[in-house]
Write an enzyme that holds these catalytic residues in place. Structure first.
Site, PDB file in Angstrom:
ATOM      1  CG  ASP A 185     -64.784   6.058  -8.560  1.00  0.00           C
ATOM      2  OD1 ASP A 185     -63.735   6.544  -8.825  1.00  0.00           O
ATOM      3  OD2 ASP A 185     -64.972   4.877  -8.751  1.00  0.00           O
ATOM      4  N   GLY A 241     -57.132  -8.231 -14.672  1.00  0.00           N
ATOM      5  CA  GLY A 241     -56.071  -7.087 -15.063  1.00  0.00           C
ATOM      6  C   GLY A 241     -56.596  -6.447 -16.194  1.00  0.00           C
ATOM      7  CB  ALA A 242     -58.655  -6.917 -19.008  1.00  0.00           C
ATOM      8  CB  SER A 292     -64.689  -4.265 -12.551  1.00  0.00           C
ATOM      9  OG  SER A 292     -64.777  -3.074 -12.079  1.00  0.00           O
ATOM     10  CD  GLU A 339     -60.797  -3.600  -5.297  1.00  0.00           C
ATOM     11  OE1 GLU A 339     -61.718  -4.033  -5.491  1.00  0.00           O
ATOM     12  OE2 GLU A 339     -60.015  -3.161  -6.162  1.00  0.00           O
ATOM     13  CG  ASP A 386     -64.486  -0.741 -10.711  1.00  0.00           C
ATOM     14  OD1 ASP A 386     -65.048   0.096 -11.453  1.00  0.00           O
ATOM     15  OD2 ASP A 386     -63.304  -0.842 -10.276  1.00  0.00           O
TER      16      ASP A 386
HETATM   17  C1  GLA Z   1     -60.700   1.818 -11.208  1.00  0.00           C
HETATM   18  C2  GLA Z   1     -61.352   1.980  -9.844  1.00  0.00           C
HETATM   19  C3  GLA Z   1     -62.497   2.758  -9.840  1.00  0.00           C
HETATM   20  C4  GLA Z   1     -62.418   4.113 -10.766  1.00  0.00           C
HETATM   21  C5  GLA Z   1     -61.551   3.741 -12.201  1.00  0.00           C
HETATM   22  C6  GLA Z   1     -61.371   5.283 -12.814  1.00  0.00           C
HETATM   23  O1  GLA Z   1     -61.168   0.960 -11.927  1.00  0.00           O
HETATM   24  O2  GLA Z   1     -61.528   0.665  -9.272  1.00  0.00           O
HETATM   25  O3  GLA Z   1     -62.946   3.102  -8.641  1.00  0.00           O
HETATM   26  O4  GLA Z   1     -61.798   5.002 -10.054  1.00  0.00           O
HETATM   27  O5  GLA Z   1     -60.323   2.924 -11.898  1.00  0.00           O
HETATM   28  O6  GLA Z   1     -62.325   5.748 -13.065  1.00  0.00           O
END
Ligand code: GLA
Length: 382
Positions: A31, A121-122, A125, A159, A171
């Site tokens: 991303d 923390g898993a 998201s 964020e 996310d």
């Molecule tokens: C985290 C970040 C996302 C993405 C992923 C890896 O979840 O929040 O934006 O970069 O790592 O794909």
């Protein structure tokens, strides 16, 4: 939910808005390289209850705020919101209000309470789910004319610039746009997206989440380091972003890079982009059972080229594959968090036992294992 809100704030909420956590099927660390991702929503959601206030004060609380204790209310005047923001859950909630105001949207004071089922923390998201539930609540309460894409960008800004983590857009877009039974093919450059059928039930399959319950400290600094490496690699190759390197020209592009480390990082991103499109092709061709080996190839690339896996994630993936999973890989930011495994429904008990036993044999704390899909009863967040 309503009683806790009344207890805290002495009146009822005007409404409750919800947004889910996600697992990414494939397209990890693409991303922030302007590439493709393919997330799907989880049945677990974050909920934001809100009541407007007459003044310009935000009072916020979280059901998960003080483990084992009463809920603490954090109060702040809108005009006093500025980065670096509050630590923990309050940063995600207040950060969205800050980002809305920064973008010139008018909001007033509000009492907000969040409550989330998304494991924290898993790698699922939980933070984006919080941000997006609050963004939906503020949009509705203050009648803001904002699309889901615009809300996702503002939540990401919260964020990145208020909490201070340089994540990409996956996310927040997943939390706001995914619908059950589908995966979201998202082009993170244009923000164009489309729903891709992801119906596991009719194929006799399940998507299991293997949460290692471990988050290594290294996570945040390594995330930022990987991001920088990708930017350097794109500059050395001479493209705006690694997304612009076609897989057919990868060898030529990698040859322009100075170090083996940059070659490894770039190779992951370039091959991962191709894996997303291949998985989409199979899903649209009604061949969901065939995506397994591509998921596993993604894990190997994350482990060996991007170097963001962890011993716990590798044990989870290897033990799932050894017991018949069709494919398995780590998901999210890495260095702990969760893996996913695509399994035949008849095998899920077996796979769960194998993973739990492998963790015990390796001396790891017990993982949390659950089925992510199908999520038949969930409704769309908007
Ligand atoms: C985290 C970040 C996302 C993405 C992923 C890896 O979840 O929040 O934006 O970069 O790592 O794909």
């Amino acid at each position: 939910m309503s009683d806790a809100f009344v207890e805290l704030f002495g009146r009822r909420q005007e409404g409750t808005w919800s947004a889910p956590g996600r697992v990414n099927l494939i397209g990890e660390f693409t991303d922030y390289n302007d590439g493709y991702v393919l997330p799907t929503s989880l049945p677990m959601e974050a909920h934001a209850s809100l009541a407007r206030r007459e003044d310009d004060v935000l009072r916020v609380a979280s059901a998960q705020g003080t483990p084992g204790g009463g809920e603490r209310v954090v109060a702040v005047r809108l005009a006093d919101l500025r980065p670096p923001g509050h630590k923990g859950w309050a940063g995600y909630v207040l950060g969205v209000a800050w980002a809305l105001r920064e973008a010139g949207h008018t909001i007033g004071g509000a009492d907000i309470r969040v409550d989330s089922e998304v494991p924290i923390g898993a790698g699922l998201s939980s933070s984006a789910a919080l941000e997006c539930s609050v963004a939906l609540a503020l949009r509705a309460a203050f009648e803001l004319d904002l699309s889901l894409e615009q809300l996702a960008l503002l939540a990401k800004r919260a964020e990145n610039d208020f909490v201070g983590v340089p994540t990409g857009i996956m996310d927040q877009m997943a939390s706001l746009l995914c619908v059950p039974g589908s995966a979201l093919l998202l082009d993170t450059r244009s923000l164009e997206s489309r729903q891709v059928p992801f119906a596991l039930g009719p194929a006799g399959l399940e998507l299991m989440v293997l949460d290692t319950r471990v988050r290594h400290e290294l996570g945040n600094s390594a995330y930022a380091e990987r991001r920088r490496a990708c930017e350097v690699a794109a500059a050395e190759i001479g493209v705006p972003a690694l997304r612009d390197v076609e897989i057919a020209r990868m060898g030529e592009a990698l040859a322009r890079l100075d170090s083996e480390e940059l070659r490894m990082r770039a190779r992951h991103v370039i091959t991962e982009g191709a894996r997303v499109l291949e998985v989409v092709r199979l899903l649209e061709d009604d061949s969901v059972a065939e995506i397994g080996p591509i998921l596993t190839a993604g894990h190997i690339s994350l482990r060996d080229d991007f170097e963001v896996s962890s011993p716990e994630l590798d044990v989870a993936v290897d033990s799932a594959l050894a017991t018949g999973a069709l494919g398995a890989r780590m998901v999210g930011g890495g260095f702990g968090g969760s893996a996913i495994a695509l399994v035949r429904s008849s095998d899920s008990g077996l796979v769960e036992r194998a993973v739990v036993e492998a963790f015990a044999a390796a001396g790891f704390a017990p993982p949390r294992v659950f089925v992510a899909a199908p999520a038949a009863t969930k409704t769309s967040p908007d």
